[in-house]
Design a protein around this motif. Sequence first.
Motif: not given
Length: 405
Positions: A227-231, A254
């Motif tokens: 995952q990325t920091p956004d999701d 993440y």
Amino acid sequence: MTGLPQGWASVAVRDVIEDYDTIDPQRMPDQRFAYVDIGAIDNSVQEITDPKEFLGKDAPSRARRVIRTGDVLFSTVRTYLKNVAQVPPELDGQLTSTGICVLRANAATDPNYLFRWACSTDFINEISQAQDGTMYPAVRDEDVLAGPIPLPPLPEQRRIVRKLDTLSARSATSRTHLTAIEKLVERYRTGVLEAAFWAAWEAGCDTTIGGSLEHAETGLVRSKAEQTPDDGYPYIRMNHYDLAGRWNDRDLTYVAATPSEFDRYQLRADDLLFNTRNSAELVGKVAIWPAGKEGYLFNNNLLRMRFSPDVVPAFAFWQMSSPPFRRYIEGFISATTSVAAIYQRSLMVAPFWVPDTDEQREMVRRIETAFAKIDRLAAEAAKALKLLGHLDQRILAKAFAGDLV
């Protein structure tokens, strides 16, 4: 290069050196050679510390250049790392790599003077400007040979070298003492914690870790973290803190989590994390989760512990970091060749000392006050080491400007 003293000349390095020999060691298959590559040079002290050995038949293709006592070896790869060294007598007649430029002083040049110049920031910066390549930046031998060198008469070169040797000896002594402070700091920290907890452990602790807890749970299992920091949520692993309990966010990943997983595995201020699986040296390290960092989840190799109200979290951290506690848990570490583990059921029955909360807070205050003092000393020593490096270069600059003798 301007402003040189009378009688000095600014020449190219090629004007102060003579040729070296090259051989093919594979034509001498049974002869043993010592080999100096870049990895054999310790750039913190500018010395050859780890030469390799091989038979001629096993020689790498780059092992071609014959070195002699006093030769200056200048790595042409990443010149800013200052991999420069002088050949000692025991390596006379051995080999170096074609990735190292061999500078052999001629009759007009003192080999030690040439070596000092090759180590100077002025020369390193000059040569580094010619570097080509991004992944593997390097210069050519021709670039090194075209570099400038301020050349005084030979007797003055020798006077400069003698003065530099005297100053370098003092600098080396200072560096040795300053470097030793790091080990002394660790001994002091260990001694403080030993003194704080030894008597209670010798007398017999009044409870166990399990009896002092409200909650203990291993973390969220995730084999992938895509995952990325956004999701996704930041995911704390055992590499995100060290033996002293200091946190870092290096290589933070993440992970996805359901609302119930997030609620269950979110870290809160004063949670104490215990590393249950790691190398033998690091297993069992502890850290306290700091206030103000929210939304973090933790890995299943970490055990989260929340102590009852009569245990001050910082006191628990220092006790579990102390030598008496560490000696105790070493008795039930389960280890394989690569991984050591401490099982939760064994940890829960470990002895634990819980005096009244006022005494706990006073012990924490005294420990942290003592550590703050020693940390300031360590910081001053590190600063002094850095300044010592600058001083060494200032001395070299004065020497090659004719201002030292």
